[in-house]
Design a protein around this motif. Structure first.
Motif, PDB file in Angstrom:
ATOM      1  N   LYS A   1      10.936  -3.992  -0.017  1.00 48.38           N
ATOM      2  CA  LYS A   1      10.264  -3.501  -1.213  1.00 48.38           C
ATOM      3  C   LYS A   1      10.717  -2.087  -1.565  1.00 48.38           C
ATOM      4  O   LYS A   1      10.813  -1.740  -2.734  1.00 48.38           O
ATOM      5  CB  LYS A   1       8.743  -3.546  -1.015  1.00 48.38           C
ATOM      6  CG  LYS A   1       8.219  -4.961  -1.156  1.00 48.38           C
ATOM      7  CD  LYS A   1       6.740  -5.015  -0.934  1.00 48.38           C
ATOM      8  CE  LYS A   1       6.258  -6.460  -0.973  1.00 48.38           C
ATOM      9  NZ  LYS A   1       5.005  -6.640  -0.262  1.00 48.38           N
TER      10      LYS A   1
ATOM     11  N   TYR B   1       0.841   3.785   4.343  1.00 53.27           N
ATOM     12  CA  TYR B   1      -0.309   3.415   3.530  1.00 53.27           C
ATOM     13  C   TYR B   1      -1.511   4.087   4.182  1.00 53.27           C
ATOM     14  O   TYR B   1      -1.427   4.539   5.322  1.00 53.27           O
ATOM     15  CB  TYR B   1      -0.519   1.903   3.543  1.00 53.27           C
ATOM     16  CG  TYR B   1       0.566   1.110   2.893  1.00 53.27           C
ATOM     17  CD1 TYR B   1       0.685   1.075   1.503  1.00 53.27           C
ATOM     18  CD2 TYR B   1       1.460   0.376   3.655  1.00 53.27           C
ATOM     19  CE1 TYR B   1       1.670   0.327   0.906  1.00 53.27           C
ATOM     20  CE2 TYR B   1       2.453  -0.375   3.051  1.00 53.27           C
ATOM     21  CZ  TYR B   1       2.553  -0.400   1.678  1.00 53.27           C
ATOM     22  OH  TYR B   1       3.522  -1.134   1.090  1.00 53.27           O
ATOM     23  N   VAL B   2      -2.614   4.097   3.475  1.00 47.06           N
ATOM     24  CA  VAL B   2      -3.818   4.623   4.093  1.00 47.06           C
ATOM     25  C   VAL B   2      -4.097   3.794   5.348  1.00 47.06           C
ATOM     26  O   VAL B   2      -4.252   2.585   5.273  1.00 47.06           O
ATOM     27  CB  VAL B   2      -5.019   4.524   3.134  1.00 47.06           C
ATOM     28  CG1 VAL B   2      -6.252   5.122   3.787  1.00 47.06           C
ATOM     29  CG2 VAL B   2      -4.713   5.215   1.822  1.00 47.06           C
TER      30      VAL B   2
ATOM     31  N   ALA C   1       3.587   1.825   7.821  1.00 47.77           N
ATOM     32  CA  ALA C   1       4.319   0.567   7.659  1.00 47.77           C
ATOM     33  C   ALA C   1       5.780   0.696   8.070  1.00 47.77           C
ATOM     34  O   ALA C   1       6.355  -0.212   8.644  1.00 47.77           O
ATOM     35  CB  ALA C   1       4.224   0.088   6.223  1.00 47.77           C
TER      36      ALA C   1
ATOM     37  N   THR D   1      -2.158   2.838   7.723  1.00 47.27           N
ATOM     38  CA  THR D   1      -1.042   2.119   8.339  1.00 47.27           C
ATOM     39  C   THR D   1       0.252   2.901   8.156  1.00 47.27           C
ATOM     40  O   THR D   1       0.500   3.460   7.093  1.00 47.27           O
ATOM     41  CB  THR D   1      -0.789   0.741   7.671  1.00 47.27           C
ATOM     42  OG1 THR D   1      -1.987   0.285   7.111  1.00 47.27           O
ATOM     43  CG2 THR D   1      -0.215  -0.238   8.659  1.00 47.27           C
TER      44      THR D   1
ATOM     45  N   THR E   1       8.309  -4.308   3.966  1.00 46.65           N
ATOM     46  CA  THR E   1       8.204  -2.948   3.440  1.00 46.65           C
ATOM     47  C   THR E   1       9.589  -2.412   3.112  1.00 46.65           C
ATOM     48  O   THR E   1       9.812  -1.837   2.044  1.00 46.65           O
ATOM     49  CB  THR E   1       7.524  -2.036   4.476  1.00 46.65           C
ATOM     50  OG1 THR E   1       6.316  -2.654   4.886  1.00 46.65           O
ATOM     51  CG2 THR E   1       7.234  -0.680   3.906  1.00 46.65           C
TER      52      THR E   1
ATOM     53  N   PRO F   1      -8.644  -5.878   9.695  1.00 44.28           N
ATOM     54  CA  PRO F   1      -9.682  -4.866   9.857  1.00 44.28           C
ATOM     55  C   PRO F   1     -11.057  -5.498  10.070  1.00 44.28           C
ATOM     56  O   PRO F   1     -11.960  -4.858  10.590  1.00 44.28           O
ATOM     57  CB  PRO F   1      -9.654  -4.107   8.531  1.00 44.28           C
ATOM     58  CG  PRO F   1      -8.341  -4.424   7.922  1.00 44.28           C
ATOM     59  CD  PRO F   1      -7.959  -5.786   8.411  1.00 44.28           C
TER      60      PRO F   1
ATOM     61  N   ALA G   1     -14.371  -9.608   6.724  1.00 43.12           N
ATOM     62  CA  ALA G   1     -14.571  -9.553   5.276  1.00 43.12           C
ATOM     63  C   ALA G   1     -13.288  -9.254   4.513  1.00 43.12           C
ATOM     64  O   ALA G   1     -13.254  -9.316   3.303  1.00 43.12           O
ATOM     65  CB  ALA G   1     -15.627  -8.500   4.938  1.00 43.12           C
ATOM     66  N   THR G   2     -12.215  -8.945   5.246  1.00 41.95           N
ATOM     67  CA  THR G   2     -10.936  -8.668   4.591  1.00 41.95           C
ATOM     68  C   THR G   2     -10.398  -9.951   3.961  1.00 41.95           C
ATOM     69  O   THR G   2     -10.569 -11.040   4.495  1.00 41.95           O
ATOM     70  CB  THR G   2      -9.935  -8.159   5.641  1.00 41.95           C
ATOM     71  OG1 THR G   2     -10.520  -7.029   6.277  1.00 41.95           O
ATOM     72  CG2 THR G   2      -8.633  -7.751   4.999  1.00 41.95           C
TER      73      THR G   2
ATOM     74  N   ILE H   1       7.967  -0.652  -4.359  1.00 42.66           N
ATOM     75  CA  ILE H   1       6.960   0.334  -3.963  1.00 42.66           C
ATOM     76  C   ILE H   1       7.635   1.693  -3.795  1.00 42.66           C
ATOM     77  O   ILE H   1       8.821   1.762  -3.459  1.00 42.66           O
ATOM     78  CB  ILE H   1       6.261  -0.040  -2.629  1.00 42.66           C
ATOM     79  CG1 ILE H   1       7.301  -0.347  -1.542  1.00 42.66           C
ATOM     80  CG2 ILE H   1       5.342  -1.235  -2.807  1.00 42.66           C
ATOM     81  CD1 ILE H   1       6.716  -0.545  -0.165  1.00 42.66           C
TER      82      ILE H   1
ATOM     83  N   LYS I   1       7.430   4.929   4.973  1.00 39.17           N
ATOM     84  CA  LYS I   1       6.353   4.451   4.104  1.00 39.17           C
ATOM     85  C   LYS I   1       5.042   4.452   4.863  1.00 39.17           C
ATOM     86  O   LYS I   1       4.926   3.861   5.934  1.00 39.17           O
ATOM     87  CB  LYS I   1       6.657   3.036   3.608  1.00 39.17           C
ATOM     88  CG  LYS I   1       5.580   2.465   2.702  1.00 39.17           C
ATOM     89  CD  LYS I   1       5.512   3.198   1.363  1.00 39.17           C
ATOM     90  CE  LYS I   1       4.268   2.816   0.572  1.00 39.17           C
ATOM     91  NZ  LYS I   1       4.178   3.560  -0.688  1.00 39.17           N
TER      92      LYS I   1
ATOM     93  N   SER J   1      -5.375 -12.744   1.845  1.00 40.47           N
ATOM     94  CA  SER J   1      -4.090 -12.411   1.230  1.00 40.47           C
ATOM     95  C   SER J   1      -3.494 -11.130   1.787  1.00 40.47           C
ATOM     96  O   SER J   1      -2.291 -10.924   1.712  1.00 40.47           O
ATOM     97  CB  SER J   1      -4.263 -12.268  -0.280  1.00 40.47           C
ATOM     98  OG  SER J   1      -5.247 -11.300  -0.558  1.00 40.47           O
ATOM     99  N   SER J   2      -4.328 -10.244   2.364  1.00 36.16           N
ATOM    100  CA  SER J   2      -3.777  -8.969   2.796  1.00 36.16           C
ATOM    101  C   SER J   2      -3.244  -9.019   4.229  1.00 36.16           C
ATOM    102  O   SER J   2      -2.743  -8.031   4.733  1.00 36.16           O
ATOM    103  CB  SER J   2      -4.845  -7.878   2.662  1.00 36.16           C
ATOM    104  OG  SER J   2      -5.931  -8.175   3.508  1.00 36.16           O
ATOM    105  N   LEU J   3      -3.314 -10.192   4.865  1.00 34.00           N
ATOM    106  CA  LEU J   3      -2.776 -10.309   6.215  1.00 34.00           C
ATOM    107  C   LEU J   3      -1.292 -10.671   6.175  1.00 34.00           C
ATOM    108  O   LEU J   3      -0.817 -11.234   5.196  1.00 34.00           O
ATOM    109  CB  LEU J   3      -3.545 -11.399   6.988  1.00 34.00           C
ATOM    110  CG  LEU J   3      -4.739 -10.917   7.809  1.00 34.00           C
ATOM    111  CD1 LEU J   3      -5.741 -10.192   6.940  1.00 34.00           C
ATOM    112  CD2 LEU J   3      -5.399 -12.091   8.504  1.00 34.00           C
ATOM    113  N   SER J   4      -0.589 -10.394   7.267  1.00 36.74           N
ATOM    114  CA  SER J   4       0.812 -10.770   7.338  1.00 36.74           C
ATOM    115  C   SER J   4       0.908 -12.276   7.535  1.00 36.74           C
ATOM    116  O   SER J   4      -0.055 -12.937   7.900  1.00 36.74           O
ATOM    117  CB  SER J   4       1.478 -10.050   8.506  1.00 36.74           C
ATOM    118  OG  SER J   4       1.027 -10.616   9.717  1.00 36.74           O
TER     119      SER J   4
END
Lengths: 510, 322
Positions: A66, A32-33, A37, A35, A63, A403, A406-407, A72, A30, A410-413
């Motif tokens: 999912k 992602y742009v 994963a 990453t 991952t 990153p 400003a990230t 996914i 898998k 919720s998108s962090l582990s």
């Protein structure tokens, strides 16, 4: 990347034949742009085994789950179900095959009854009308049968998180499941609930269900699993029979770091008392007297619901005390709000990241700065530069993988989110730090970093209250260990002054 | 890790908001260009002034509404406040109060209404929808009761002249939008209370445990919304020269629509000041254009509805995909 040589001999055999893996991954990958994963993984799950998967947060476990549950789409690779290639493109397809998952956070309807939840999606009906009583009866039979002492007619929301987790497991177990994934199921369970869950898992194993068990708790892996696979940075680094490995070996594979380095503890001579409670009572706890000194970790151990969180949140001004005294620097104080507590120099990293700790749909930077805006902007107006610098410094200092500031949080582990919850207090200048379950759902590597932070705080003369339901953690870290049971402080111990068994017995109260 | 989270990593949120703002601005310009070709009268000074006046009042309401929506709430009462305060200010002027006193007292009424909303939500634990729905209906009732259902004419010419006046060639009503929007922008994006608004809307408990005085922020949002609404009440009274409690019917929905078209999330924690401004002027342009094109006014309502669905749908797609 697909396997170059399809194993023709395994194709088309009748189901159940020994030797045919129930589920096989060949070069499953898998991307992602930006990453990778999950790097191409090849792994066969044997029918009827309990297969543990361990790895740090962000190692690719989520991952993998999912991908297996059709949530996914995969980037490349093949999945074989009983020797036949399958698409697994939708959750529906996974469920039809008999693949189910029990998630760490319960995803059921809190406002429906236990029975309604268990039958959700496949309700019994006659002439289009629901057969409520029949469903409750049926659900109760299932629960009794599983040995869960839980009522089927109550609302799910009236149960504890642990009990809800058991219902979720029971629900998954009774749906013709042949392949069941547990994602950190014991994170919020009491010991007794965990024992019930393990009984359920063993029973499913006996019925021939294949189990995938994901956990950070090594002793559970060794108690349950037949085999264990290790993920690190998206790479499947190995699979071991449980008899051929040990804790140290697994941890080394997961993080390349030895076990002694995890529970990092420096001893400091305790200074003068920072906080003292005398006979403090409030909602959920009674008559608690403790003292926290400079340079000292005070551990609060007990089962979930023993009143520890209620005690600290009351000290923090979230609830009103009903009796007793709080002394700060030797002077009696009344803390009426969280803001007053913070003003005094108390910081609280709460129990639940999702519900209490983070503004998930806001940027990392805002989350980190939230408690310090009063200092950052005394006039009310914020200097964007200062705000950014402060956030960046925290991100770098805590090694939060993001990153940028400003990230969205919720998108962090999970582990990185926890670093925010803790980190936002570090430069606040607090004297007393309260950490409520700081390492739940956090991987070994992050745990070690968090413990190092504790040491750093102590060295600066701060005091720490550490709440944990994970005994080894408080046992190894606390200078003074208080045991709670049903809202009362039942015993206090010095560092390593009592055995694990002793402390457990006090907490359970047998 | 899901697609959502990963794509979100690509671009910081702030930059996306600006992009969305630009798209909306482009849409507004496109509408203006199209109307310029389709009609002869669109690009006349008169019509543009008219358009700016039309959009101004909704725009101010929408900014206040956005503050409330960012906290995860809703203010259904703003239309009723506009009608009610138009009555109040007319009465004050009828009693012979000087303009400044009438204006200040009317705005204080607005603050009081906002405080009442805050009280209902914080102290009585009522959902924002309910408490503002209640004031929506009762304020209209009170307004009608005071005037016995009659309309109060404003005879103070100085007061009504304001709405027709221009400053530097731009209608004074539009200057009022700028007067509200600039401080609102600073409050939302460059002050600590702005950060707290977002934090409360995202997770009130986390904000509270971080030392944010959550009740105070809720009070602030509803007071600002009601204050802006009473300000619009003043502008409306000046523009039509009367006070009538049944005025501004349905403006709360216009304000909510403008805010949502401008990218505000009804789930809270997402919103800006420029968004609702653009939203309000897009709606005003559609109404204006439809009038010029002689489109049946019933169609205007349908078009507005369709537009809300389309814009918000694309906004969500953008959020999902980055």
């Amino acid at each position: 990347m697909t396997a170059s040589i399809p194993d023709a001999t395994t194709l088309g055999r009748p189901r159940g034949t020994s030797g045919v893996p129930i589920l096989e991954l060949r070069g499953l990958e898998k991307r992602y742009v930006g990453t990778h994963a999950l790097k191409p993984a090849t792994l066969a799950f044997e029918a009827g085994e309990i297969h543990a998967i361990v790895g740090e947060n962000g190692a690719g476990k989520s991952t993998l789950i999912k991908l297996l549950t059709g949530v996914i789409p995969r980037t490349s690779g093949e999945i074989f179900w009983e020797g036949r290639p399958v698409g697994l493109a939708t959750p529906h397809e996974a469920i039809d095959l008999g693949i189910n998952a029990v998630h760490q956070e319960v995803v059921l309807c809190r406002h429906l009854t236990v029975a309604a939840n268990m039958f959700l999606g496949e309700e019994t009906s006659r002439f289009g009308l629901l057969q409520h009583r029949a469903m409750v009866r049926e659900a109760q039979r299932t629960l009794d049968d599983l040995g869960f002492d839980l009522p089927a007619h109550v609302l799910l929301g009236d149960l504890t998180i642990g009990q809800q987790q058991l219902i979720a497991a029971a629900r998954a177990a009774t749906r013709g499941t042949r392949f069941l994934i547990f994602d950190e199921p014991t994170a919020y369970l009491t010991r007794r609930e965990a024992a019930q869950l393990f009984a359920l898992i063993r029973r499913l194993e006996a019925e021939g269900v294949t189990i995938v068990y994901i956990s950070h708790r090594m002793e559970e892996v060794f108690e349950l699993a037949t085999r264990v696979s290790i993920l690190r940075d998206g790479t499947l680094v190995g699979t071991r029979r449980i008899g051929e490995t040990d804790e140290a070996d697994l941890i080394a594979l997961m993080i390349n770091r030895s076990i002694e380095q995890i529970y990092h503890k420096d001893k400091y001579t305790p200074g003068k008392p920072i906080l003292e409670t005398r006979g403090l009572s409030g909602p959920g706890f009674e008559d608690v007297s403790i003292t926290v000194r400079e340079g000292e970790i005070v551990g609060l151990y007990g089962l979930i619901g023993a009143g520890r969180s209620e005690f600290v949140t009351t000290v923090f001004g979230r609830h009103k005390r009903t009796a007793g005294e709080v002394l700060w620097d030797g002077r009696p104080v009344t803390i009426r709000s969280e803001a007053e507590a913070i003003e005094l120099g108390i910081a609280l990293a709460p129990e639940s990241r999702r519900d209490q700790g983070l503004c998930l749909n806001l940027p990392v930077g805002l989350n980190l700065n939230l408690p310090v805006y009063t200092k950052l902007a005394p006039t009310g107006l914020i200097s964007a530069r200062q705000e950014a610098e402060r956030a960046d410094r925290q991100i770098a200092g805590l090694r939060i993988k993001t990153p940028g500031r400003a990230t969205l949080a919720s998108s962090l582990s999970g582990g990185n989110q926890q670093k925010i919850v803790i980190g936002k207090w570090l430069n606040h200048g607090a004297k007393l730090f309260i950490f409520d379950e700081p390492t739940v759902g956090v991987d070994v590597g992050t745990k070690a970093e968090i413990y190092r932070l504790f040491s750093e705080l102590l060295s600066k003369g701060a005091g720490i209250i550490l709440i944990s339901s994970y005994l080894p953690e408080v046992y190894e870290l606390a200078d003074t260990l208080h045991v709670f049971r049903r809202g009362r402080l039942v015993s206090s111990h010095g560092y390593h002054a009592a055995t694990h068994e002793d402390i457990l017995t006090r907490a359970i109260g047998v | 890790m899901t697609d959502v989270t990963n794509k979100a990593r690509g671009l910081p949120k702030g930059r996306l908001n600006i992009l969305f703002g630009l798209t909306l601005f482009a849409l507004l310009l496109l509408l203006w260009v199209i109307l310029g070709f389709a009609t002869n009268s669109f690009w006349t000074g008169n019509n543009i002034s008219n358009l700016l006046r039309q959009g101004s009042m909704t725009a101010i309401l929408a900014i206040g509404q956005t503050f409330v929506i960012i906290t995860g709430g809703i203010d259904l009462s703003v239309g009723a406040i506009v009608g009610f305060t138009s009555v109040i200010v007319s009465l004050f002027l009828q009693w012979g109060l000087p303009i400044w006193a009438a204006v200040v007292l009317t705005l204080l009424f607005g603050v009081a209404i906002g405080l009442f909303h805050g009280f209902g939500i914080v102290r009585m634990g009522l959902p924002p929808f309910i408490i503002t729905l209640a004031t929506l209906t009762s304020l209209r009732g009170i307004g009608l009761l005071i005037t016995n259902g009659a309309t109060i004419s404003i005879t103070n010419d100085e007061f009504t002249a304001f709405s027709r006046a221009n400053f530097l060639g731009v209608p004074s009503l539009f200057w009022m939008v700028i007067m509200v929007a600039v401080p609102a922008y600073i409050l939302l994006n460059h002050s600590r209370w702005g950060r707290y608004l977002f934090a409360v809307g995202s997770n009130a408990e986390a904000a509270r445990l971080s030392g944010v005085n959550v009740p105070r922020i809720i009070y602030m949002a509803y007071v600002l919304s009601a204050l802006f609404a009473s300000f619009v009440g003043l502008l409306l009274a000046a523009r039509i020269g009367i006070g009538n409690a049944t005025q501004a019917e349905g403006w709360e929905l216009q304000a909510i629509a403008s805010s949502v078209i401008g990218g505000t999330s009804l789930f809270g924690a997402i919103g800006s000041v420029h968004g609702p401004l653009l939203g309000a002027f897009i709606l005003a342009t559609i109404n204006n254009g439809a009038n010029l094109l002689n489109v049946n006014s019933f169609w205007q309502r349908i078009v507005t509805g369709v537009l809300i669905i389309v814009i918000v749908y694309f906004d969500q797609l953008r959020r999902r995909r980055g």
